[in-house]
Write an enzyme that holds these catalytic residues in place. Structure first.
Site, PDB file in Angstrom:
ATOM      1  N   SER A 114      38.402 -30.032 -18.080  1.00 27.66           N
ATOM      2  CA  SER A 114      37.285 -29.134 -18.370  1.00 27.66           C
ATOM      3  C   SER A 114      36.875 -29.162 -19.821  1.00 27.66           C
ATOM      4  O   SER A 114      35.821 -28.663 -20.173  1.00 27.66           O
ATOM      5  CB  SER A 114      37.657 -27.693 -17.993  1.00 27.66           C
ATOM      6  OG  SER A 114      38.774 -27.265 -18.747  1.00 27.66           O
ATOM      7  N   CYS A 115      37.689 -29.730 -20.701  1.00 25.27           N
ATOM      8  CA  CYS A 115      37.391 -29.658 -22.126  1.00 25.27           C
ATOM      9  C   CYS A 115      37.871 -30.906 -22.827  1.00 25.27           C
ATOM     10  O   CYS A 115      39.061 -31.182 -22.837  1.00 25.27           O
ATOM     11  CB  CYS A 115      38.042 -28.426 -22.751  1.00 25.27           C
ATOM     12  SG  CYS A 115      37.898 -28.343 -24.541  1.00 25.27           S
ATOM     13  N   GLY A 116      36.943 -31.642 -23.425  1.00 26.62           N
ATOM     14  CA  GLY A 116      37.320 -32.850 -24.127  1.00 26.62           C
ATOM     15  C   GLY A 116      37.767 -32.605 -25.545  1.00 26.62           C
ATOM     16  O   GLY A 116      38.087 -33.537 -26.264  1.00 26.62           O
ATOM     17  N   LEU A 117      37.785 -31.361 -25.996  1.00 22.92           N
ATOM     18  CA  LEU A 117      38.116 -31.068 -27.381  1.00 22.92           C
ATOM     19  C   LEU A 117      39.404 -30.292 -27.536  1.00 22.92           C
ATOM     20  O   LEU A 117      39.731 -29.838 -28.614  1.00 22.92           O
ATOM     21  CB  LEU A 117      36.980 -30.263 -28.033  1.00 22.92           C
ATOM     22  CG  LEU A 117      35.651 -31.004 -28.189  1.00 22.92           C
ATOM     23  CD1 LEU A 117      34.633 -30.106 -28.843  1.00 22.92           C
ATOM     24  CD2 LEU A 117      35.838 -32.256 -29.001  1.00 22.92           C
ATOM     25  N   CYS A 118      40.151 -30.070 -26.457  1.00 23.89           N
ATOM     26  CA  CYS A 118      41.378 -29.290 -26.543  1.00 23.89           C
ATOM     27  C   CYS A 118      42.343 -29.951 -27.522  1.00 23.89           C
ATOM     28  O   CYS A 118      42.587 -31.145 -27.461  1.00 23.89           O
ATOM     29  CB  CYS A 118      42.027 -29.177 -25.169  1.00 23.89           C
ATOM     30  SG  CYS A 118      40.978 -28.364 -23.950  1.00 23.89           S
TER      31      CYS A 118
END
Length: 293
Positions: A114-118
Site C-alpha cells: 500500500s505504500c512505496g515510501l515506508c
C-alpha cells in the site's frame, strides 16, 4: 513460479440472503531483493514479472539507470528449510563500477503493497536527483487521446477481471498506443514492473511516453516516473500535494481525475493539446481543468 490468484469459499450476503460461493482472490506474497547476495529490500507483491519488479525498484531508488548497469537477476534456490524454491527471493548482480547503496543509516528498504515510501527517513531522502531531464521533452498529446487511455488500460487488465483487486500501470505513446501493462496488488509495484520491463528492454529513458495508473497519483509514483525519464503521468484519481510539487519541480506533466471526458491538469499544461488550439497556456505550475464536453 508463484500463483497470481487463489480460490476459496466465502459467505456472500446480498439483500439479507446468505449463500456460499467460491471467490477468486489476488495473491500477495513477500519478495526479498538482494544485491550481490546482501539483503536490500522486502516488498509485498503479486507474483509475476518479478525480475521487472526488481529492476524497476532499483531504477526508482537511483541504484541503476541503464540496462548495462545490470549483469543478472536470478531466483535464490534453497529459500526454505527443505531446500525448495519459494520464488520469493531474488539476487541482483550489478555491473562492475555500479555502487551498492548503503542502507544502514538513511533508509529501511521495507515496503508494503500500500505504500512505496515506508521506511523513508525523511522527505529529503526521496528527492533523489533523477539522471534524466524530462522538462525539455517535446511530447504533446491531444485531449481526446488522453481521455481514451483509462478504458484502454482497463481493457488490458486480465487478472483484474477475475479478482477486482489489482492496480495497473500502462505505458502509452502520444498517439495512445499501449506499449506495455503490468498489474500488482501494490500501485508502486505495478509501476516498478513497468519500468523494469523498459530497462531490461533497453528503453530507459522513457522519453515521449505517457504513464497511466489506475489509482491515485502519489509522490512515490511521480518520483518513479521521473527516475525513468517519463515526461507525463496520468491517473484516474487524485494526486497528492507533494506529487504536484514534485511534477512541477521535475518539469513533468501531471493529470488527475482522468475519467470520461474530464481531467484536471496539475502541472506541465504545455503538453496538452486542446481542441481547436495548438496547446494549452504555457504556465507549467498552475493546474487547469478540462471539463466534459
Amino acid at each position: 513460479m508463484g500463483r497470481v490468484t487463489v480460490r476459496d469459499k466465502v459467505l456472500r450476503i446480498r439483500d439479507g440472503s446468505a449463500s456460499e460461493r467460491v471467490d477468486t482472490m489476488v495473491v500477495e506474497e513477500p519478495l526479498e531483493i538482494r544485491l550481490d547476495g546482501s539483503p536490500l529490500s522486502i516488498t509485498m507483491r503479486t507474483p509475476g514479472h518479478d525480475f521487472d519488479l526488481a529492476a524497476g525498484f532499483l531504477v526508482g531508488e537511483g541504484v541503476i539507470a541503464r540496462e548495462s548497469d545490470l549483469v543478472a537477476i536470478r531466483y535464490c534456490a534453497g529459500a526454505t528449510e527443505d531446500g525448495s524454491n519459494t520464488y520469493n527471493v531474488l539476487d541482483v548482480t550489478l555491473a562492475a563500477g555500479v555502487p551498492v547503496p548503503d542502507t544502514s543509516l538513511e533508509r529501511n528498504f521495507y515496503t508494503s503493497s500500500s505504500c512505496g515510501l515506508c521506511g523513508k527517513a525523511s522527505l529529503d531522502a526521496v528527492r533523489t536527483q533523477a539522471p534524466w531531464n524530462v522538462a525539455g521533452d517535446g511530447l504533446r498529446i491531444g485531449v481526446d487521446t488522453l481521455t481514451a487511455l483509462p478504458d484502454r488500460l482497463r481493457a488490458a487488465q486480465r487478472v483484474f477481471d477475475r479478482t477486482g483487486g489489482l492496480h495497473a500501470a500502462g505505458l502509452f505513446t502520444p498517439e495512445g498506443e499501449l506499449l506495455a501493462l503490468r498489474e500488482d496488488v501494490g500501485r508502486h509495484n505495478a509501476v516498478d514492473k513497468l519500468v523494469g520491463w523498459a530497462l531490461r528492454s533497453d528503453r530507459v529513458p522513457l522519453a515521449d511516453t505517457v504513464l497511466m495508473v489506475s489509482g491515485r497519483a502519489s509522490f512515490e509514483l511521480v518520483q518513479k516516473a521521473w527516475m525513468a525519464g517519463i515526461p507525463m503521468m496520468a491517473a484516474v484519481s487524485a494526486p497528492s500535494s507533494l506529487a504536484v510539487e514534485l511534477a512541477a519541480e521535475a518539469g513533468m506533466t501531471l493529470v488527475g481525475f482522468l475519467r470520461g471526458s474530464s481531467m484536471n491538469v496539475y502541472a506541465g499544461r504545455q503538453r496538452i493539446l486542446l481542441e481547436g488550439a495548438p496547446s494549452a497556456p504555457p504556465a507549467a505550475t498552475e493546474g487547469i481543468r478540462v471539463p466534459g464536453r
